[in-house]
Design a protein around this motif. Structure first.
Motif, PDB file in Angstrom:
ATOM      1  N   ASP A  99       0.833  -1.202   0.000  1.00 51.87           N
ATOM      2  CA  ASP A  99       0.000   0.000   0.000  1.00 51.87           C
ATOM      3  C   ASP A  99       0.869   1.255   0.000  1.00 51.87           C
ATOM      4  N   GLY A 123      -3.135  -5.128   2.689  1.00 46.90           N
ATOM      5  CA  GLY A 123      -4.029  -6.166   2.177  1.00 46.90           C
ATOM      6  C   GLY A 123      -4.936  -6.697   3.273  1.00 46.90           C
ATOM      7  N   GLY A 146      -6.715  -0.610   7.150  1.00 45.86           N
ATOM      8  CA  GLY A 146      -6.702  -1.938   7.780  1.00 45.86           C
ATOM      9  C   GLY A 146      -7.546  -2.034   9.033  1.00 45.86           C
ATOM     10  N   ASP A 191     -10.356  -4.571   8.608  1.00 40.39           N
ATOM     11  CA  ASP A 191      -9.851  -5.947   8.564  1.00 40.39           C
ATOM     12  C   ASP A 191      -9.337  -6.384   9.938  1.00 40.39           C
TER      13      ASP A 191
HETATM   14  P1  AMP Z   1      -9.596  -1.571   5.250  1.00 37.38           P
HETATM   15  O1  AMP Z   1      -8.939  -0.258   5.578  1.00 37.38           O
HETATM   16  O2  AMP Z   1      -9.732  -2.485   6.426  1.00 37.38           O
HETATM   17  O3  AMP Z   1     -10.888  -1.396   4.513  1.00 37.38           O
HETATM   18  O4  AMP Z   1      -8.646  -2.345   4.218  1.00 37.38           O
HETATM   19  C1  AMP Z   1      -7.476  -1.801   3.701  1.00 37.38           C
HETATM   20  C2  AMP Z   1      -6.749  -2.803   2.819  1.00 37.38           C
HETATM   21  O5  AMP Z   1      -7.565  -3.198   1.721  1.00 37.38           O
HETATM   22  C3  AMP Z   1      -5.492  -2.206   2.217  1.00 37.38           C
HETATM   23  O6  AMP Z   1      -4.357  -2.725   2.872  1.00 37.38           O
HETATM   24  C4  AMP Z   1      -5.554  -2.553   0.721  1.00 37.38           C
HETATM   25  O7  AMP Z   1      -4.379  -3.193   0.282  1.00 37.38           O
HETATM   26  C5  AMP Z   1      -6.745  -3.468   0.598  1.00 37.38           C
HETATM   27  N1  AMP Z   1      -7.537  -3.203  -0.614  1.00 37.38           N
HETATM   28  C6  AMP Z   1      -7.858  -2.006  -1.170  1.00 37.38           C
HETATM   29  N2  AMP Z   1      -8.613  -2.166  -2.290  1.00 37.38           N
HETATM   30  C7  AMP Z   1      -8.791  -3.513  -2.450  1.00 37.38           C
HETATM   31  C8  AMP Z   1      -9.480  -4.327  -3.411  1.00 37.38           C
HETATM   32  N3  AMP Z   1     -10.132  -3.799  -4.453  1.00 37.38           N
HETATM   33  N4  AMP Z   1      -9.435  -5.668  -3.250  1.00 37.38           N
HETATM   34  C9  AMP Z   1      -8.781  -6.215  -2.205  1.00 37.38           C
HETATM   35  N5  AMP Z   1      -8.112  -5.518  -1.267  1.00 37.38           N
HETATM   36  C10 AMP Z   1      -8.115  -4.173  -1.368  1.00 37.38           C
END
Ligand code: AMP
Length: 305
Positions: A12, A27, A233, A236
């Motif tokens: 990122d 991710g 993140g 997540d």
């Molecule tokens: P969050 O902030 O928990 O919504 O997730 C952030 C993470 O989502 C980041 O580390 C990105 O690498 C990942 N991310 C962003 N866009 C996508 C996508 N289209 N598909 C999968 N992962 C993503």
């Protein structure tokens, strides 16, 4: 109990009002697996990385005891790259760049030794791929799914099909309204639950989260984080904390679901304190359970006579 996690493993680029990093580990599967690894020692990751993925980052997963048998390495390209920019209202972010790279051809193949996992985290990926994961596992006890506006717009039918096979959906308030086509959050929750999941969590950014089960609503407070640097993140990490706790206790009663929401909030509150997953590299058990107690105290409502 073992936990299977499927999602993106990424690099990122992040801009916030407090600073900027060009390239840092990210991710959905990364954040879910790091946070859940503090709660259960049976974390199994499924994802894909490219030729640029560093040994140092592989070592980070290994140092947390995360099983990487399901992490594919595709040397034909680079790792998924995402770049986002946050403004002073940290609930809103702009995506500046998305380079799918090897993620474009991601085929989630579940290794034999993962197939009997009892707890499953379907990170935010294409709904048809999430369903493909469910086709390969044997008899999961509890499946949690994340999604985003992008899939609600682009693949609503596939998303609704997958939704029928999951126990808990975790989304934010704007996603719930969009999925249900309903501005009122309570009515939206009712409509989303009618689509299949037995439980629903609606995250409200810095305002906490709501847990809906068949007969109850639980409102979890937000932790007043003072040192907030980077919200990437957080969603997540919430899911990782929540599912890690459920897998550890192997208890999906409404009461324990409430605890899991607070553990999820605890892990999200740590996540935002440093850029990328920095704060999630060396937490202690004491820090986690101390913050859990702070959460409890935050919303203790005195009785009136
Ligand atoms: P969050 O902030 O928990 O919504 O997730 C952030 C993470 O989502 C980041 O580390 C990105 O690498 C990942 N991310 C962003 N866009 C996508 C996508 N289209 N598909 C999968 N992962 C993503």
């Amino acid at each position: 109990m073992s936990l299977l996690i499927v999602g993106s493993v990424a690099y990122d680029g992040i801009e916030t009002p407090f600073g900027e990093v060009e390239r840092i580990l990210g991710g959905s599967a990364t954040y879910i697996s790091l946070t859940s690894s503090y709660l259960t020692n049976q974390v199994n990751l499924v994802g894909v990385v490219g030729k640029d993925f560093s040994d140092e980052d592989i070592e980070l997963f290994k140092s947390r005891g995360i099983n990487l048998d399901g992490l594919q390495r595709d040397d034909s390209g680079n790792t998924f790259f995402w770049k986002g920019k946050y403004h002073y209202d940290l609930n809103n972010r702009d995506t500046l760049d998305t380079q799918l790279n090897v993620f474009e051809r991601f085929d989630p193949v579940i290794p034999e030794n993962y197939k009997n996992a009892r707890y499953i985290a379907l990170g935010n990926i294409e709904p048809s791929l999430q369903e493909k994961v469910l086709d390969q596992v044997e008899n999961p006890r509890f499946v949690v799914m994340d999604t985003m506006n992008f899939w609600i717009d682009r693949a609503p039918e596939a998303l609704k099909k997958t939704l029928k096979r999951v126990h808990l959906l975790v989304i934010n308030d704007s996603e719930a309204r969009e999925l249900a086509q309903e501005p009122n959050l309570m009515k939206a929750a009712e409509k989303v639950m009618a689509m299949g999941p037995e439980a629903l969590i609606i995250k409200k950014g810095e305002h906490g989260a709501l847990l809906f089960t068949e007969n109850e609503i639980f409102s979890a407070p937000a932790y007043p984080v003072i040192d907030i640097f980077d919200p990437t993140g957080a969603g997540d990490s919430f899911m990782g904390g929540l599912l890690g706790w459920l897998a550890y206790t192997d208890d999906i009663s409404p009461q324990n679901l409430r605890r899991s929401v607070i553990i999820g909030s605890v892990m999200a509150s740590f996540c935002v304190e440093e850029f990328g997953p920095g704060r999630l590299k060396n937490l202690t058990e004491k820090e986690i359970y101390d913050r859990y107690r702070e959460f409890r105290n935050l919303s203790e409502i005195p009785e009136i006579s």
